[in-house]
Motif scaffolding. Structure first.
Motif, short mmCIF file in Angstrom:
data_model
loop_
_atom_site.label_atom_id
_atom_site.label_comp_id
_atom_site.label_asym_id
_atom_site.label_seq_id
_atom_site.Cartn_x
_atom_site.Cartn_y
_atom_site.Cartn_z
N ASN A 111 -1.21 -8.24 9.79
CA ASN A 111 0.22 -7.12 9.81
C ASN A 111 0.31 -6.25 8.70
O ASN A 111 0.93 -6.33 8.08
CB ASN A 111 2.04 -8.56 9.08
CG ASN A 111 1.79 -9.66 10.25
OD1 ASN A 111 2.24 -9.34 11.46
ND2 ASN A 111 1.60 -10.59 9.66
N PRO A 112 -0.34 -5.27 8.98
CA PRO A 112 -0.24 -3.97 8.08
C PRO A 112 0.46 -3.56 8.52
O PRO A 112 0.55 -2.37 6.82
CB PRO A 112 -1.90 -3.81 9.28
CG PRO A 112 -1.78 -3.22 10.50
CD PRO A 112 -1.53 -5.20 10.47
N ILE A 113 1.46 -3.02 9.13
CA ILE A 113 2.37 -1.82 9.27
C ILE A 113 3.53 -2.68 9.67
O ILE A 113 4.35 -3.64 9.95
CB ILE A 113 2.30 -0.94 10.42
CG1 ILE A 113 1.68 -0.14 9.82
CG2 ILE A 113 4.07 -0.39 10.11
CD1 ILE A 113 0.62 0.90 10.46
N MET A 141 0.65 -1.38 0.05
CA MET A 141 -0.03 0.01 0.06
C MET A 141 0.97 0.93 -0.11
O MET A 141 0.34 2.05 -0.78
CB MET A 141 -1.24 0.26 1.22
CG MET A 141 -2.19 -1.03 1.08
SD MET A 141 -3.07 -1.64 -0.02
CE MET A 141 -2.71 -2.18 -1.19
N SER A 142 1.74 1.62 1.22
CA SER A 142 2.77 1.73 0.85
C SER A 142 4.16 2.08 1.63
O SER A 142 4.58 0.60 1.89
CB SER A 142 2.39 3.12 2.11
OG SER A 142 2.69 2.81 3.55
N LEU A 149 12.28 2.23 7.64
CA LEU A 149 11.83 1.39 6.92
C LEU A 149 10.27 1.19 6.48
O LEU A 149 10.78 0.44 7.54
CB LEU A 149 12.46 0.68 5.51
CG LEU A 149 11.91 0.62 3.90
CD1 LEU A 149 12.20 1.55 3.09
CD2 LEU A 149 12.50 -0.25 2.69
N ARG A 150 9.65 1.70 6.45
CA ARG A 150 7.83 1.54 6.82
C ARG A 150 7.53 1.06 5.42
O ARG A 150 7.03 1.67 4.85
CB ARG A 150 7.39 2.19 7.90
CG ARG A 150 6.18 1.82 8.42
CD ARG A 150 5.49 2.62 9.29
NE ARG A 150 4.93 3.43 8.54
CZ ARG A 150 3.38 4.77 9.27
NH1 ARG A 150 3.54 4.73 10.25
NH2 ARG A 150 2.98 5.18 7.75
N LEU A 151 6.85 -0.29 5.93
CA LEU A 151 5.38 -0.96 4.66
C LEU A 151 4.48 -0.48 5.41
O LEU A 151 4.06 -1.43 6.41
CB LEU A 151 5.93 -2.25 4.35
CG LEU A 151 7.54 -1.74 3.49
CD1 LEU A 151 7.35 -3.63 3.42
CD2 LEU A 151 7.05 -1.14 2.41
N GLU A 152 2.97 -0.44 4.57
CA GLU A 152 1.97 -0.82 5.14
C GLU A 152 1.49 -1.36 4.13
O GLU A 152 1.55 -1.29 2.58
CB GLU A 152 1.45 0.55 4.50
CG GLU A 152 1.35 1.29 5.93
CD GLU A 152 0.81 2.71 5.76
OE1 GLU A 152 -0.76 2.88 5.03
OE2 GLU A 152 1.09 3.84 6.33
N VAL A 153 0.65 -2.41 4.27
CA VAL A 153 0.35 -3.73 3.43
C VAL A 153 -1.00 -3.82 3.06
O VAL A 153 -1.32 -3.61 4.99
CB VAL A 153 1.30 -5.07 3.31
CG1 VAL A 153 2.63 -5.28 3.01
CG2 VAL A 153 1.43 -5.31 4.93
N ASP A 154 -1.78 -4.84 2.89
CA ASP A 154 -2.61 -5.10 2.38
C ASP A 154 -3.33 -6.09 3.45
O ASP A 154 -3.47 -7.29 2.87
CB ASP A 154 -3.58 -5.74 1.28
CG ASP A 154 -4.85 -5.62 1.43
OD1 ASP A 154 -5.74 -5.43 1.89
OD2 ASP A 154 -5.95 -6.52 0.69
N ASP A 155 -2.77 -7.06 4.49
CA ASP A 155 -2.70 -8.09 5.45
C ASP A 155 -3.27 -7.81 6.69
O ASP A 155 -2.56 -6.59 7.37
CB ASP A 155 -1.17 -8.54 5.13
CG ASP A 155 -1.22 -9.44 6.16
OD1 ASP A 155 -2.20 -10.08 6.95
OD2 ASP A 155 0.02 -10.75 6.47
#
Length: 258
Positions: A162-164, A97-98, A153-159
């Motif tokens: 574990n969204p972040i 997502m980001s 480094l931060r990832l936002e994912v469609d989960d």
């Protein structure tokens, strides 16, 4: 009790206390050794799993004692493992997502799905400045500091589970801003951010292309258009209610064309 007896008791108590402290220290050391050994074994199994996955060939890898981050830019996949559990997390591009870089809790770069946010370091991100560097944060006031304590480094994912996900690129608790250590960490984090942004954008383009190539629904033929026109006239004259009009319209559209 004589003074000699009291002195002997004091010595015994001192020996017991010191012995207890030593035993506690040895126990704590053994527990830490067990934890380190378990974490090492868990990481070893994780790396074996990543290596055995034939569908994943990393083009860039960040690997330290706290985290593993591998990016397969060709296939658009990310492998992530974080200490101490080292549970494998496989993230396909369409789930991203980001991606953002945070320095001391402030966002300095950010790219999200469907839009690009141009937050960036003011001036040269890696150039050392006298008196500290001025960081332009998204939604935060500018601050001037001489040291940096975290670079993530931060990832936002469609989960939902574990969204972040965050990966630290700073190996020390504190480094001087603009120093060689800061430059190395920032350069590495930005390289991963660029790769992840690229595979996210490629995924978006593929989704858009798939939508464009989908076959549009057939346009109603002339006889159906005539029926729909007459149906609309009946509705406008009050002969049919809106509900009756909707039902008849659906029937006409779903009926086989002659």
């Amino acid at each position: 009790m004589t003074s000699n007896g009291a002195c002997t008791m004091d010595v015994l108590w001192t020996i017991l206390v010191i012995g207890g402290l030593l035993a506690l220290m040895i126990w704590g050391f053994n527990e830490q050794s067990k934890e380190r050994s378990a974490a090492k074994d868990a990481k070893g199994k994780f790396l074996e799993q990543v290596k055995a996955d034939r569908s994943f060939t990393p083009s860039r890898v960040h690997d330290d004692k706290n985290a593993y981050l591998g990016v397969d830019s060709e296939r658009g996949k990310i492998y992530l493992g974080i200490a101490p559990q080292w549970k494998s997390i496989l993230i396909p591009a369409e789930k991203i997502m980001s991606v953002a870089i945070y320095e001391d809790g402030q966002s300095v770069t950010h790219a999200s799905r469907m839009r690009q946010i141009g937050g960036a370091l003011v001036g040269n991100a890696l150039a050392p400045n006298k008196g500290g560097a001025v960081i332009g944060a998204l939604g935060a006031k500018n601050t001037t500091v001489d040291v940096i304590k975290s670079l993530v480094l931060r990832l936002e994912v469609d989960d939902p589970k574990n969204p972040i996900l965050g990966i630290s690129f700073l190996r020390l608790n504190e480094v001087k801003r603009g120093s060689s250590l800061h430059q190395m960490a920032s350069t590495e984090a930005r390289a991963f951010s660029s790769l992840i942004t690229a595979i996210m954008r490629r995924s978006e383009q593929k989704d858009a292309s798939d939508l464009e190539t989908q076959t549009p629904p057939p346009f109603p033929r002339a006889n159906k258009l005539d029926e729909l026109s007459k149906l609309a006239e009946l509705r406008d004259r009050g002969v049919l209610s809106e509900e009756e009009f909707a039902q008849e319209k659906l029937r006409i559209l779903n009926s086989p064309s002659e």
